[in-house]
Design a protein around this motif. Structure first.
Motif, short mmCIF file in Angstrom:
data_model
loop_
_atom_site.label_atom_id
_atom_site.label_comp_id
_atom_site.label_asym_id
_atom_site.label_seq_id
_atom_site.Cartn_x
_atom_site.Cartn_y
_atom_site.Cartn_z
N ILE A 1 0.96 -1.27 0.05
CA ILE A 1 -0.01 0.07 0.13
C ILE A 1 1.04 1.13 -0.12
O ILE A 1 1.71 1.36 0.98
N ARG A 2 0.68 1.99 -0.95
CA ARG A 2 1.38 3.34 -1.08
C ARG A 2 0.72 4.47 -0.96
O ARG A 2 -0.06 4.90 -1.95
N PRO A 3 1.01 5.17 0.16
CA PRO A 3 0.02 6.43 0.43
C PRO A 3 0.47 7.49 -0.64
O PRO A 3 1.69 7.62 -0.93
N GLN A 4 -0.34 8.28 -1.07
CA GLN A 4 -0.09 9.75 -1.42
C GLN A 4 -0.21 10.67 -0.52
O GLN A 4 -1.46 11.16 0.01
N TRP A 5 0.82 11.15 0.20
CA TRP A 5 0.90 12.19 1.32
C TRP A 5 0.51 11.32 2.67
O TRP A 5 1.39 11.09 3.39
N ALA A 6 -0.74 10.89 2.66
CA ALA A 6 -1.08 10.23 3.75
C ALA A 6 -2.56 9.48 3.78
O ALA A 6 -3.18 9.78 2.67
N LEU A 7 -2.44 8.38 4.55
CA LEU A 7 -3.62 7.44 4.27
C LEU A 7 -3.94 6.89 5.45
O LEU A 7 -3.23 6.18 6.22
N GLU A 8 -5.27 6.73 5.93
CA GLU A 8 -5.69 5.99 7.02
C GLU A 8 -6.49 4.82 6.39
O GLU A 8 -7.63 4.72 5.67
N VAL A 9 -6.22 3.47 6.91
CA VAL A 9 -6.79 2.42 6.07
C VAL A 9 -7.03 1.30 6.96
O VAL A 9 -5.98 0.82 7.68
#
Length: 333
Positions: A308-316
């Motif tokens: 999983i590669r976030p673009q800036w930030a990611l909550e998953v």
């Protein structure tokens, strides 16, 4: 990968009288003429949005690919094991109960419906009800339904953003307004409506009262604080580990490699649900899949390692079936 790849799912929006026309903050640009209560992400009839399998349902793919899709840990190789959905209560849900596995078999259902609720957003004063107040019996509950005061015998709990609630089969429960919930559950839609505030919907008192359990492990899950993932700026928050599902929250600023096989050696399909931000799911030999807020991606068990590669930030959120038997979680009311 036997022609399987990370599957972007189309949400199925389900009208409910307790729902809302505005699905913010998850789908801020989606407006509906009907009140939407639920957005189903991995139901049997939910469809794939990307790649060669676009338009196929999870039920069809589970029948075709079996353990290649669902993994070794799933109980039934021909059925996708977990149903995830968003709930948008704008009014009170009916007071209801789901059967546990034992009670489900008595009514010719393959399994019960134990679930958990992650509180993605909560307004001040948001509440849910889990179980009955101390000393309340099934007979008391039935009398309170007949007297139109069932809310009085329920155990009401304040909820806050980030809470995880465990709802074992057999637990009388309801949701109040003011929250957005991500529900993870056994793949079942068996619901017995006990009380509905006078709304003109069918009640299921005979089966429902038979399914009620007075002693349950339900409640707010006691869990550790989020921990830094070694070698990255990511944080991992274990939300719940239970007999039917394990759910974690990743707060990502860096790429995160994950695996569909756990420490037990068994594999499970992984369900990824973005609650904030935007990212990309990558797997060897497959086209990258975008994962934006409100999206769900099913990673088939056969994929193995994926990133999983976030673009800036990611909550998953990541949900999966545990590879080894787990007890019910520690909870508090």
């Amino acid at each position: 990968m036997d022609n399987l790849y990370p599957l972007l799912m189309l949400p199925a929006f389900d009208p409910r009288p307790w729902g809302t026309h505005d699905l913010s903050p998850i789908y801020p640009n989606r407006k509906f003429e009907e009140k939407i209560g639920e957005a189903w992400l991995t139901g049997d009839d939910c469809k794939v949005a990307n790649g060669p399998l676009a338009g196929q349902t999870l039920a069809q793919l589970s029948q075709q690919y079996q353990r290649v899709l669902v993994g070794d840990a799933a109980r039934d190789p021909r059925r996708f094991p977990l149903l995830l959905k968003f709930l948008f209560p704008h009014d009170k849900l009916s007071v209801q109960v789901h059967p546990d596995d034992v009670q489900a078999l008595r009514v010719d259902q393959p399994w019960g419906k134990t679930e958990c609720w992650y509180v993605a957003h909560a307004k001040p004063g948001a509440q849910i009800a889990l179980g009955l107040k101390p000393g309340v019996t099934v007979a008391h509950l039935e009398q309170s339904i007949q007297e139109n005061r069932a809310e009085e015998v329920l155990n009401w709990i304040n909820v806050y953003t980030g809470d995880m609630m465990y709802v074992a089969g057999g637990t009388v429960h309801t949701l109040g307004p003011g929250s957005v919930i991500v529900e993870t559950q056994q793949q079942s839609d068996t619901t017995y409506r006990l009380y509905d505030y006078g709304r003109a919907r069918e009640l299921h008192l005979k089966d429902g009262l038979a399914a009620v359990k007075l002693k349950v492990a339900s409640g707010k899950v006691v869990r550790p604080a989020p921990a830094q993932v070694p070698g990255s700026n990511n944080r991992l928050a274990p939300l719940v580990a239970a007999p039917y599902f394990v759910v974690d929250m990743f707060e990502m600023k860096d790429a995160q490699e994950l695996n569909t096989r756990d420490d037990s050696g068994k594999s499970s399909a992984q369900i990824l649900v973005a609650t904030e931000g935007f990212g990309v799911v990558e797997a060897s030999g497959a086209e990258p899949v975008t994962l934006a807020k409100g999206d769900a991606v099913v990673v088939p068990a056969s994929v193995g390692k994926f990133t999983i590669r976030p673009q800036w930030a990611l909550e998953v959120l990541r949900a999966r079936v545990p590879g080894s038997p787990l007890p019910e979680p520690e909870t508090r009311m």
